[in-house]
Design a protein around this motif. Structure first.
Motif, PDB file in Angstrom:
ATOM      1  N   ASN A  64       0.850  -1.193   0.000  1.00 28.78           N
ATOM      2  CA  ASN A  64       0.000   0.000   0.000  1.00 28.78           C
ATOM      3  C   ASN A  64       0.886   1.244   0.000  1.00 28.78           C
ATOM      4  OD1 ASN A  64      -1.739   2.114   0.704  1.00 28.78           O
ATOM      5  ND2 ASN A  64      -2.827   0.939   2.250  1.00 28.78           N
ATOM      6  N   PRO A  65       0.813   2.090  -1.035  1.00 25.75           N
ATOM      7  CA  PRO A  65       1.615   3.311  -1.033  1.00 25.75           C
ATOM      8  C   PRO A  65       1.374   4.210   0.171  1.00 25.75           C
ATOM      9  CG  PRO A  65       0.738   2.901  -3.219  1.00 25.75           C
ATOM     10  CD  PRO A  65       0.078   1.904  -2.309  1.00 25.75           C
ATOM     11  N   ALA A  66       0.140   4.201   0.709  1.00 19.56           N
ATOM     12  CA  ALA A  66      -0.141   5.028   1.878  1.00 19.56           C
ATOM     13  C   ALA A  66       0.627   4.547   3.103  1.00 19.56           C
ATOM     14  CB  ALA A  66      -1.639   5.035   2.167  1.00 19.56           C
ATOM     15  N   VAL A  67       0.817   3.236   3.230  1.00 19.73           N
ATOM     16  CA  VAL A  67       1.627   2.698   4.317  1.00 19.73           C
ATOM     17  C   VAL A  67       3.086   3.088   4.119  1.00 19.73           C
ATOM     18  CG1 VAL A  67       2.494   0.586   5.395  1.00 19.73           C
ATOM     19  CG2 VAL A  67       0.066   0.789   4.828  1.00 19.73           C
ATOM     20  N   THR A  68       3.588   2.915   2.909  1.00 20.87           N
ATOM     21  CA  THR A  68       4.975   3.273   2.621  1.00 20.87           C
ATOM     22  C   THR A  68       5.231   4.749   2.893  1.00 20.87           C
ATOM     23  OG1 THR A  68       5.105   1.547   0.922  1.00 20.87           O
ATOM     24  CG2 THR A  68       6.732   3.319   0.808  1.00 20.87           C
ATOM     25  N   ILE A  69       4.345   5.618   2.408  1.00 23.84           N
ATOM     26  CA  ILE A  69       4.512   7.059   2.617  1.00 23.84           C
ATOM     27  C   ILE A  69       4.319   7.420   4.086  1.00 23.84           C
ATOM     28  CG2 ILE A  69       3.522   9.316   2.065  1.00 23.84           C
ATOM     29  CD1 ILE A  69       2.887   8.156  -0.740  1.00 23.84           C
ATOM     30  N   ALA A 122      -9.411   9.368   3.947  1.00 23.04           N
ATOM     31  CA  ALA A 122      -8.291   9.802   4.776  1.00 23.04           C
ATOM     32  C   ALA A 122      -8.415   9.253   6.193  1.00 23.04           C
ATOM     33  CB  ALA A 122      -8.221  11.326   4.813  1.00 23.04           C
ATOM     34  N   ILE A 123      -9.617   9.259   6.756  1.00 18.44           N
ATOM     35  CA  ILE A 123      -9.810   8.749   8.112  1.00 18.44           C
ATOM     36  C   ILE A 123      -9.536   7.247   8.159  1.00 18.44           C
ATOM     37  CG2 ILE A 123     -11.544   8.290   9.895  1.00 18.44           C
ATOM     38  CD1 ILE A 123     -12.817  10.996   9.153  1.00 18.44           C
ATOM     39  N   GLY A 124     -10.093   6.503   7.209  1.00 24.09           N
ATOM     40  CA  GLY A 124      -9.865   5.056   7.194  1.00 24.09           C
ATOM     41  C   GLY A 124      -8.398   4.709   7.070  1.00 24.09           C
ATOM     42  N   THR A 125      -7.682   5.434   6.215  1.00 25.53           N
ATOM     43  CA  THR A 125      -6.263   5.152   6.026  1.00 25.53           C
ATOM     44  C   THR A 125      -5.445   5.590   7.229  1.00 25.53           C
ATOM     45  OG1 THR A 125      -6.624   5.561   3.667  1.00 25.53           O
ATOM     46  CG2 THR A 125      -4.351   5.337   4.396  1.00 25.53           C
ATOM     47  N   PHE A 126      -5.856   6.692   7.845  1.00 33.41           N
ATOM     48  CA  PHE A 126      -5.194   7.120   9.086  1.00 33.41           C
ATOM     49  C   PHE A 126      -5.251   6.004  10.123  1.00 33.41           C
ATOM     50  CE2 PHE A 126      -5.119   8.823  13.338  1.00 33.41           C
ATOM     51  CZ  PHE A 126      -4.084   9.742  13.304  1.00 33.41           C
ATOM     52  N   VAL A 127      -6.422   5.404  10.295  1.00 32.89           N
ATOM     53  CA  VAL A 127      -6.559   4.309  11.259  1.00 32.89           C
ATOM     54  C   VAL A 127      -5.618   3.162  10.900  1.00 32.89           C
ATOM     55  CG1 VAL A 127      -8.132   2.554  12.171  1.00 32.89           C
ATOM     56  CG2 VAL A 127      -8.929   4.913  11.865  1.00 32.89           C
ATOM     57  N   LEU A 128      -5.601   2.787   9.629  1.00 28.04           N
ATOM     58  CA  LEU A 128      -4.744   1.694   9.184  1.00 28.04           C
ATOM     59  C   LEU A 128      -3.284   1.961   9.516  1.00 28.04           C
ATOM     60  CD1 LEU A 128      -4.227  -0.918   7.481  1.00 28.04           C
ATOM     61  CD2 LEU A 128      -4.046   0.597   5.485  1.00 28.04           C
ATOM     62  N   ASN A 188      -6.082   2.581   0.074  1.00 30.22           N
ATOM     63  CA  ASN A 188      -4.868   2.088  -0.577  1.00 30.22           C
ATOM     64  C   ASN A 188      -4.893   2.552  -2.029  1.00 30.22           C
ATOM     65  OD1 ASN A 188      -2.900   0.570  -1.933  1.00 30.22           O
ATOM     66  ND2 ASN A 188      -3.351  -1.314  -0.823  1.00 30.22           N
ATOM     67  N   PRO A 189      -4.035   3.516  -2.401  1.00 28.75           N
ATOM     68  CA  PRO A 189      -4.041   3.986  -3.792  1.00 28.75           C
ATOM     69  C   PRO A 189      -3.801   2.880  -4.814  1.00 28.75           C
ATOM     70  CG  PRO A 189      -2.815   5.503  -2.396  1.00 28.75           C
ATOM     71  CD  PRO A 189      -3.119   4.296  -1.547  1.00 28.75           C
ATOM     72  N   ALA A 190      -2.912   1.938  -4.517  1.00 25.14           N
ATOM     73  CA  ALA A 190      -2.635   0.860  -5.469  1.00 25.14           C
ATOM     74  C   ALA A 190      -3.833  -0.071  -5.601  1.00 25.14           C
ATOM     75  CB  ALA A 190      -1.405   0.068  -5.029  1.00 25.14           C
ATOM     76  N   ARG A 191      -4.540  -0.315  -4.489  1.00 28.12           N
ATOM     77  CA  ARG A 191      -5.685  -1.212  -4.513  1.00 28.12           C
ATOM     78  C   ARG A 191      -6.776  -0.710  -5.451  1.00 28.12           C
ATOM     79  NH1 ARG A 191     -10.094  -2.057  -5.322  1.00 28.12           N
ATOM     80  NH2 ARG A 191     -11.840  -2.801  -4.076  1.00 28.12           N
ATOM     81  N   ASP A 192      -6.936   0.618  -5.568  1.00 28.67           N
ATOM     82  CA  ASP A 192      -7.977   1.156  -6.437  1.00 28.67           C
ATOM     83  C   ASP A 192      -7.459   1.489  -7.830  1.00 28.67           C
ATOM     84  OD1 ASP A 192     -10.954   2.440  -6.081  1.00 28.67           O
ATOM     85  OD2 ASP A 192      -9.754   3.579  -7.526  1.00 28.67           O
ATOM     86  N   LEU A 193      -6.350   2.211  -7.907  1.00 30.88           N
ATOM     87  CA  LEU A 193      -5.873   2.690  -9.206  1.00 30.88           C
ATOM     88  C   LEU A 193      -5.348   1.552 -10.078  1.00 30.88           C
ATOM     89  CD1 LEU A 193      -5.380   5.049 -11.100  1.00 30.88           C
ATOM     90  CD2 LEU A 193      -3.173   5.419  -9.965  1.00 30.88           C
ATOM     91  N   GLY A 194      -4.596   0.609  -9.484  1.00 27.30           N
ATOM     92  CA  GLY A 194      -4.066  -0.501 -10.274  1.00 27.30           C
ATOM     93  C   GLY A 194      -5.160  -1.321 -10.938  1.00 27.30           C
ATOM     94  N   VAL A 221      -5.717  10.286  -3.454  1.00 28.27           N
ATOM     95  CA  VAL A 221      -5.383  11.449  -2.627  1.00 28.27           C
ATOM     96  C   VAL A 221      -5.798  11.249  -1.174  1.00 28.27           C
ATOM     97  CG1 VAL A 221      -5.870  13.900  -2.257  1.00 28.27           C
ATOM     98  CG2 VAL A 221      -5.432  13.051  -4.566  1.00 28.27           C
ATOM     99  N   GLY A 222      -7.031  10.750  -0.950  1.00 28.37           N
ATOM    100  CA  GLY A 222      -7.503  10.564   0.416  1.00 28.37           C
ATOM    101  C   GLY A 222      -6.588   9.664   1.235  1.00 28.37           C
ATOM    102  N   PRO A 223      -6.255   8.458   0.746  1.00 27.59           N
ATOM    103  CA  PRO A 223      -5.343   7.607   1.504  1.00 27.59           C
ATOM    104  C   PRO A 223      -3.959   8.197   1.720  1.00 27.59           C
ATOM    105  CG  PRO A 223      -6.611   6.277  -0.011  1.00 27.59           C
ATOM    106  CD  PRO A 223      -6.914   7.717  -0.352  1.00 27.59           C
ATOM    107  N   ILE A 224      -3.431   8.930   0.745  1.00 25.69           N
ATOM    108  CA  ILE A 224      -2.116   9.544   0.947  1.00 25.69           C
ATOM    109  C   ILE A 224      -2.180  10.567   2.074  1.00 25.69           C
ATOM    110  CG2 ILE A 224      -0.402  11.079  -0.096  1.00 25.69           C
ATOM    111  CD1 ILE A 224      -0.861   9.574  -2.734  1.00 25.69           C
ATOM    112  N   ILE A 225      -3.242  11.376   2.097  1.00 27.09           N
ATOM    113  CA  ILE A 225      -3.405  12.348   3.189  1.00 27.09           C
ATOM    114  C   ILE A 225      -3.467  11.622   4.535  1.00 27.09           C
ATOM    115  CG2 ILE A 225      -4.994  14.027   4.225  1.00 27.09           C
ATOM    116  CD1 ILE A 225      -5.799  14.806   1.345  1.00 27.09           C
ATOM    117  N   GLY A 226      -4.289  10.575   4.605  1.00 28.55           N
ATOM    118  CA  GLY A 226      -4.407   9.834   5.848  1.00 28.55           C
ATOM    119  C   GLY A 226      -3.111   9.191   6.278  1.00 28.55           C
ATOM    120  N   GLY A 227      -2.371   8.618   5.316  1.00 26.75           N
ATOM    121  CA  GLY A 227      -1.104   7.983   5.640  1.00 26.75           C
ATOM    122  C   GLY A 227      -0.066   8.965   6.144  1.00 26.75           C
TER     123      GLY A 227
END
Length: 254
Positions: free
Chosen positions: A66-71, A148-154, A201-207, A233-239
């Motif tokens: 997940n790019p959001a986790v990496t970032i 963003a909130i969901g990804t923040f929690v993750l 997860n940006p990769a989960r949706d965009l890929g 964008v939302g997951p990146i902000i949350g991450g």
């Protein structure tokens, strides 16, 4: 450990995640499938344990997937992703590139597994829903907030487990454990997945959305590119927020 090993680990893990995750959606959504209409809770369980499998096979790289986790890990100030892999532009690009390619590959494999069910399904949005997320109520700002909130929690919980277990590297999902990650994703789905389908997860949706655009299938319909940037964008902000806040907040509460 080399960047090549990281790349292969993340690619295989993300492909496994998307194959099984998209597969569970196909099973409940498509015509002529034995699991048709099993519902959203079924999807939540499936995605959670798809993450379990993906993390297991990508343990060498820390199982980001997940790019959001990496970032988020990079934003936390961690010196290394896993021992021997420093946090820098090259390693971040390696993780994210592998995740995107793996996501496209996994989506393509899910299509092959359900080829006859895709053929038997007329509705274009239903087919797209196997690959990508869509909101129940379209509202750009609020859809971004939800993601963003969901990804923040993750990311916050992943980093918290790393700290709690005394992990040498904040990004190591090995400290969290694959089963714990599965339950984390499951509870995010049940608690926060209703508004947008919880891409987180940006990769989960965009890929998979790119795979949907490339795969020739009957009655495919739109790729909904107008929405596609939101689950990026939302997951990146949350991450990023989770990474920035994890250390001071967890330090303050012990």
């Amino acid at each position: 450990m080399t960047l090549g090993t990281i790349f292969l680990s993340e690619l295989v893990g993300t492909a496994m995640l998307i194959l099984l995750g998209a597969g569970v959606v196909a099973n409940t959504a498509l015509n002529k499938s034995k699991g048709q209409n099993t519902g959203f809770l079924f999807v939540n369980f499936g995605w959670g344990f798809a993450v379990f499998c993906g993390v297991l096979v990508s343990a060498r790289s820390g199982g980001h997937l997940n790019p959001a986790v990496t970032i988020g890990v990079a934003s936390s100030g961690a010196a290394e992703f896993v021992p021997g892999i420093p946090v820098n532009f090259a390693s971040i690009a390696t993780y994210i590139g592998a995740q995107m390619i793996g996501a496209i590959l996994g989506a393509f494999l899910a299509y092959l597994a359900y080829k006859k069910q895709f053929d038997a399904t007329e509705d274009g949005p239903t087919k797209l829903g196997v690959f990508a997320t869509a909101p129940e109520v379209r509202s750009t700002g609020w859809n971004i907030v939800t993601e963003a909130i969901g990804t923040f929690v993750l990311v916050f919980v992943v980093l918290a487990f790393g700290r709690w277990n005394g992990a040498e590297t904040a990004g190591s999902l090995g400290a969290l454990g694959a089963l714990a990650v599965a339950f984390l994703v499951f509870v995010i789905g049940t608690g926060l997945g209703g508004p947008t389908g919880y891409a987180i997860n940006p990769a989960r949706d965009l890929g998979p959305r790119i795979a949907h655009a490339l795969i020739p299938m009957k009655n495919k319909g739109s790729n909904d590119w107008g929405y596609a940037w939101i689950p990026v964008v939302g997951p990146i902000i949350g991450g990023v927020l989770a990474g920035l806040l994890a250390t001071p907040l967890m330090g303050a509460i012990g």
